[in-house]
Motif scaffolding. Structure first.
Motif, PDB file in Angstrom:
ATOM      1  N   ASP A 199      27.029 115.138  75.606  1.00  0.00           N
ATOM      2  CA  ASP A 199      27.245 116.129  75.190  1.00  0.00           C
ATOM      3  C   ASP A 199      28.017 116.556  76.357  1.00  0.00           C
ATOM      4  N   ARG A 200      28.206 116.758  77.454  1.00  0.00           N
ATOM      5  CA  ARG A 200      28.917 116.828  78.468  1.00  0.00           C
ATOM      6  C   ARG A 200      30.316 116.338  78.371  1.00  0.00           C
ATOM      7  N   VAL A 201      30.402 115.294  77.268  1.00  0.00           N
ATOM      8  CA  VAL A 201      31.894 114.682  77.473  1.00  0.00           C
ATOM      9  C   VAL A 201      32.159 115.141  76.131  1.00  0.00           C
ATOM     10  N   TYR A 202      31.245 115.633  74.994  1.00  0.00           N
ATOM     11  CA  TYR A 202      31.806 116.309  74.075  1.00  0.00           C
ATOM     12  C   TYR A 202      32.606 117.331  74.288  1.00  0.00           C
ATOM     13  N   GLY A 203      31.902 118.582  75.588  1.00  0.00           N
ATOM     14  CA  GLY A 203      32.367 119.331  76.138  1.00  0.00           C
ATOM     15  C   GLY A 203      33.941 119.387  76.488  1.00  0.00           C
ATOM     16  N   GLU A 204      34.614 118.394  76.979  1.00  0.00           N
ATOM     17  CA  GLU A 204      35.605 118.020  77.167  1.00  0.00           C
ATOM     18  C   GLU A 204      37.177 118.001  76.011  1.00  0.00           C
ATOM     19  N   ILE A 205      36.374 118.094  74.832  1.00  0.00           N
ATOM     20  CA  ILE A 205      37.052 117.945  73.822  1.00  0.00           C
ATOM     21  C   ILE A 205      37.351 119.458  73.351  1.00  0.00           C
ATOM     22  N   ASP A 206      39.203 119.485  73.481  1.00  0.00           N
ATOM     23  CA  ASP A 206      39.665 120.983  72.701  1.00  0.00           C
ATOM     24  C   ASP A 206      40.023 121.049  71.365  1.00  0.00           C
ATOM     25  N   VAL A 207      39.750 122.324  70.648  1.00  0.00           N
ATOM     26  CA  VAL A 207      40.113 121.818  69.450  1.00  0.00           C
ATOM     27  C   VAL A 207      41.183 123.501  68.727  1.00  0.00           C
ATOM     28  N   PRO A 208      42.265 123.053  69.133  1.00  0.00           N
ATOM     29  CA  PRO A 208      43.735 123.609  69.012  1.00  0.00           C
ATOM     30  C   PRO A 208      43.747 125.056  68.230  1.00  0.00           C
ATOM     31  N   VAL A 209      43.742 126.025  68.775  1.00  0.00           N
ATOM     32  CA  VAL A 209      43.851 126.664  67.459  1.00  0.00           C
ATOM     33  C   VAL A 209      45.604 127.365  66.848  1.00  0.00           C
ATOM     34  N   PRO A 210      45.906 127.137  65.419  1.00  0.00           N
ATOM     35  CA  PRO A 210      46.529 127.503  64.807  1.00  0.00           C
ATOM     36  C   PRO A 210      47.120 128.459  65.253  1.00  0.00           C
ATOM     37  N   ALA A 211      48.623 128.521  65.100  1.00  0.00           N
ATOM     38  CA  ALA A 211      50.006 129.666  65.822  1.00  0.00           C
ATOM     39  C   ALA A 211      49.588 130.880  64.071  1.00  0.00           C
ATOM     40  N   SER A 212      49.595 129.669  62.964  1.00  0.00           N
ATOM     41  CA  SER A 212      49.342 130.526  61.397  1.00  0.00           C
ATOM     42  C   SER A 212      48.496 129.309  60.483  1.00  0.00           C
ATOM     43  N   ALA A 213      48.493 130.354  59.022  1.00  0.00           N
ATOM     44  CA  ALA A 213      47.550 129.316  58.485  1.00  0.00           C
ATOM     45  C   ALA A 213      48.259 128.344  57.971  1.00  0.00           C
ATOM     46  N   SER A 214      49.700 128.288  58.232  1.00  0.00           N
ATOM     47  CA  SER A 214      51.289 127.227  57.723  1.00  0.00           C
ATOM     48  C   SER A 214      50.818 126.233  57.581  1.00  0.00           C
ATOM     49  N   HIS A 215      51.310 125.912  57.133  1.00  0.00           N
ATOM     50  CA  HIS A 215      51.186 124.240  57.347  1.00  0.00           C
ATOM     51  C   HIS A 215      51.725 123.498  58.345  1.00  0.00           C
ATOM     52  N   GLU A 216      53.086 123.647  58.854  1.00  0.00           N
ATOM     53  CA  GLU A 216      53.184 123.411  60.224  1.00  0.00           C
ATOM     54  C   GLU A 216      52.575 123.535  61.292  1.00  0.00           C
ATOM     55  N   ASP A 217      52.290 124.650  61.214  1.00  0.00           N
ATOM     56  CA  ASP A 217      51.063 124.844  62.449  1.00  0.00           C
ATOM     57  C   ASP A 217      49.908 124.594  62.690  1.00  0.00           C
ATOM     58  N   TRP A 218      49.189 124.945  60.961  1.00  0.00           N
ATOM     59  CA  TRP A 218      47.710 123.803  60.854  1.00  0.00           C
ATOM     60  C   TRP A 218      48.152 122.434  61.055  1.00  0.00           C
ATOM     61  N   ARG A 219      48.572 122.349  60.751  1.00  0.00           N
ATOM     62  CA  ARG A 219      49.268 120.562  60.618  1.00  0.00           C
ATOM     63  C   ARG A 219      49.442 119.686  62.856  1.00  0.00           C
ATOM     64  N   ALA A 220      50.072 120.915  63.843  1.00  0.00           N
ATOM     65  CA  ALA A 220      50.466 120.255  64.143  1.00  0.00           C
ATOM     66  C   ALA A 220      49.144 120.278  65.294  1.00  0.00           C
ATOM     67  N   ALA A 221      48.014 121.533  65.093  1.00  0.00           N
ATOM     68  CA  ALA A 221      46.546 122.073  65.376  1.00  0.00           C
ATOM     69  C   ALA A 221      45.999 120.693  65.584  1.00  0.00           C
ATOM     70  N   ALA A 222      45.651 119.998  63.463  1.00  0.00           N
ATOM     71  CA  ALA A 222      44.989 118.992  63.320  1.00  0.00           C
ATOM     72  C   ALA A 222      45.325 117.970  64.338  1.00  0.00           C
ATOM     73  N   LEU A 223      46.294 117.441  64.411  1.00  0.00           N
ATOM     74  CA  LEU A 223      47.392 116.502  65.115  1.00  0.00           C
ATOM     75  C   LEU A 223      46.722 116.053  66.181  1.00  0.00           C
TER      76      LEU A 223
END
Length: 245
Positions: free
Chosen positions: A78-102
């Motif tokens: 669980d400590r290791v999982y705490g090192e994982i960051d989930v980016p927040v997309p700048a907008s709901a657009s395909h491009e911004d969301w896709r970059a965050a998901a990748l």
């Protein structure tokens, strides 16, 4: 008739132990030292006795916080999982969301390959989803897909699909890197050493041989990264295709 209390299956499901006096060690100290030991020496090196020695405390001091080695592993994962960051997309657009998901997928892979011993335990941690860092991570992952327009049920499917792919790839890579570390060679040198054996092995199989011959002799780390990104993009394509409209 005396009824025995059921044995807890996880550090996350048993009641916390209460003590009146202040324990010599904190849970955070134990987890930090266990993580350092696992990263340095691997899973086989972890024991209550060895961990106690590294902490300048008897193994019995550890039992204030954990019941056994398995609970320590749960806490460290669980400590290791705490090192994982989930980016927040700048907008709901395909491009911004896709970059965050990748970016999220690449962050998971990077963290797991930073702690390659984890490949040996992920399949055995049935209650790992109850840890606080994993809970936070799940919430952030659901929010990421919700940003793109997925409903909650679809978010759950998407998160499990992405998580399953990344964990599967990273676990395989971690096992390979563990073998590589034991060989004492760098990755490129290792691949050049085994190449003659690979060429012999594929010779009777025309499709496998043709596929192997198509593979350029590029840097193997770049190749692993490239394969990972292609697969992740394919999954994201499929998930986005399920969106209404």
């Amino acid at each position: 008739m005396r009824t025995e209390k059921p044995t807890s299956m996880s550090v996350w499901t048993r009641p916390s132990r209460q003590r009146r006096d202040q324990p010599a060690l904190s849970r955070e100290q134990i987890v930090a030292e266990a993580l350092a030991l696992l990263d340095a020496e691997g899973l086989e090196a972890l024991s209550m006795r060895k961990l106690g020695t590294r902490l300048n405390a008897g193994a019995t001091s550890l039992y204030t916080h954990v019941s056994n080695k398995d609970e320590i592993i749960e806490l460290v994962v669980d400590r290791v999982y705490g090192e994982i960051d989930v980016p927040v997309p700048a907008s709901a657009s395909h491009e911004d969301w896709r970059a965050a998901a990748l970016g999220f997928g690449e962050n998971v892979r990077e963290v797991l390959l930073r702690h390659i011993w984890i490949a040996s335990v992920l399949g055995e941690l049935g209650m790992a989803n109850l840890g606080p860092n994993m809970m936070r991570l799940t919430e952030d992952m659901l929010a990421l897909f919700e940003t793109r327009g997925f409903d909650l049920e679809s978010c759950d499917i998407a998160v499990k699909t992405i998580w399953g792919y990344v964990i599967g790839i990273a676990t395989t890579e971690a096992a390979y890197l563990t073998t590589l570390a034991r060989s004492g060679r760098d990755e490129q040198a290792w691949m050049e050493t085994v190449r003659p054996a690979v060429e012999t092995a594929v010779r009777p199989y025309p499709r496998v041989r043709a596929m192997y011959e198509l593979e350029p002799r590029r840097d193997v780390q770049d190749a692993r990264q490239g394969y990972f990104q292609v697969g992740l993009n394919c999954i994201l394509d499929g998930l986005e295709a399920r969106l209404p409209g």
